[in-house]
Design an enzyme around this catalytic site. Structure first.
Site, mmCIF file in Angstrom:
data_model
loop_
_atom_site.group_PDB
_atom_site.id
_atom_site.type_symbol
_atom_site.label_atom_id
_atom_site.label_comp_id
_atom_site.label_asym_id
_atom_site.label_seq_id
_atom_site.Cartn_x
_atom_site.Cartn_y
_atom_site.Cartn_z
ATOM 1 N N ALA A 180 0.557 -0.756 0.035
ATOM 2 C CA ALA A 180 -0.207 -0.253 0.139
ATOM 3 C C ALA A 180 1.062 1.270 -0.075
ATOM 4 O O ALA A 180 1.943 1.279 0.248
ATOM 5 C CB ALA A 180 -0.955 -0.028 1.120
ATOM 6 N N SER A 185 -2.318 2.202 4.709
ATOM 7 C CA SER A 185 -1.811 0.913 5.248
ATOM 8 C C SER A 185 -2.700 1.261 6.140
ATOM 9 O O SER A 185 -2.616 1.733 6.796
ATOM 10 C CB SER A 185 -0.559 1.068 4.733
ATOM 11 O OG SER A 185 -0.639 -0.704 5.684
ATOM 12 N N ASP A 194 -0.800 -9.417 10.071
ATOM 13 C CA ASP A 194 -0.090 -10.285 8.715
ATOM 14 C C ASP A 194 -0.034 -11.688 9.811
ATOM 15 O O ASP A 194 0.666 -11.734 10.237
ATOM 16 C CB ASP A 194 0.930 -9.555 8.178
ATOM 17 C CG ASP A 194 0.195 -9.533 6.457
ATOM 18 O OD1 ASP A 194 -0.859 -8.869 7.018
ATOM 19 O OD2 ASP A 194 1.256 -8.361 6.256
ATOM 20 N N GLU A 232 -4.918 -11.425 -0.066
ATOM 21 C CA GLU A 232 -3.916 -11.281 1.001
ATOM 22 C C GLU A 232 -4.405 -12.048 1.820
ATOM 23 O O GLU A 232 -5.606 -12.448 3.096
ATOM 24 C CB GLU A 232 -3.133 -10.190 0.908
ATOM 25 C CG GLU A 232 -2.952 -9.308 0.970
ATOM 26 C CD GLU A 232 -1.688 -8.013 1.437
ATOM 27 O OE1 GLU A 232 -2.597 -8.202 2.754
ATOM 28 O OE2 GLU A 232 -2.179 -7.390 0.434
HETATM 29 ZN ZN ZN Z 1 -1.278 -6.729 5.672
#
Ligand code: ZN
Length: 263
Positions: A180, A185, A194, A232
């Protein structure tokens, strides 16, 4: 005038001069002290005003040393998301993070940080995810990011494409698909993580169960046109149990949910 009288007068004049100098010194010291007191008083007043205007200065976390506060250094007025919809704040390529957004952070065991309000929910989810991850707790490999961190990740990606012969503009366009643009982001909100597991199965487990802990599979492949981000499987975003459940049941991504609710 006798010799003795003159000597007495000289002694008197010397003593008088010493006394005068001493008085000046005492006087100067008094004035300095007075000015210092006034200056300190003003400073206290200014500090008080600043901490009133800037909630960051009076965060309990700073006193406890448990949490930290971060904000973009170039920002002027801190925006601290204490509003009721903090968990629904939309950040994507069309909606950058507000300038000066401020986060109270809590550190995870691996060193990454998240908004302290999602910490317990995240711990609960990762613990439960063991059943989809060969009985091991998945790790958070990326949590909160500062503007600088996001900038360096982005620059790295742009340079990768430039090294392959892409022009500056082409490289930026390509890089933007994967990393991003700084300021857009979700990681800068401190509400996204993540996750890395021992097996890919952990991602399937998360897709089916994360909503129970208030997290959403933020970028499903089928919603890329709406989210502006390619799939993602590792990226999870906290929105709260109620919202996550509704989104899961209706198959909505965050942009769709927000539009549907007219938020
Ligand atoms: Zn991420």
């Amino acid at each position: 005038m006798t010799e003795r009288t003159m000597a007495r007068r000289r002694r008197y004049q010397q003593r008088h001069r010493r006394n005068t100098i001493a008085s000046w010194i005492v006087g100067a010291a008094c004035i300095t002290a007075l000015l210092t007191i006034v200056a300190l008083g003003c400073k206290d007043y200014i500090d008080e005003q600043a901490s009133y205007e800037n909630p960051q200065n009076s965060l309990p976390g700073l006193v406890l040393g448990e949490s930290k506060t971060s904000q973009s250094p170039e920002s002027a007025a801190p925006v601290y998301a204490d509003d009721t919809d903090w968990n629904l704040r939309l950040v994507n390529r069309w909606n950058p993070i507000p300038e000066g957004y401020t986060v109270r952070l809590k550190e995870l065991s691996g060193g990454e940080q998240v908004d302290e309000r999602i910490y317990d929910h995240l711990m609960e989810m990762l613990e439960a995810a063991r059943e989809g991850n060969w009985d091991e707790t998945p790790r958070v490999i990326s949590g909160y990011r500062t503007q600088e961190t996001q900038q360096s990740l982005y620059d790295e990606e742009v340079n990768k494409y430039k090294a392959q012969g892409y022009s500056e503009d082409e490289a930026k366009a390509e890089a933007g698909k994967w990393v991003a643009v700084p300021g857009t982001s979700e990681h800068q909100l401190g509400l996204a993580v993540d996750v890395e597991g021992t097996t890919y199965d952990v991602f399937l487990w998360l897709q089916e169960n994360s909503y129970k802990y208030g997290f959403i599979f933020r970028y499903p492949g089928g919603k890329s046109d709406i989210t502006g981000t390619v799939e993602e499987v590792w990226h999870y975003r906290y929105v709260g149990v109620e919202t996550a459940t509704e989104m899961y049941e209706q198959g909505l991504c965050l942009e769709e949910y927000i539009e549907q609710k007219g938020l």
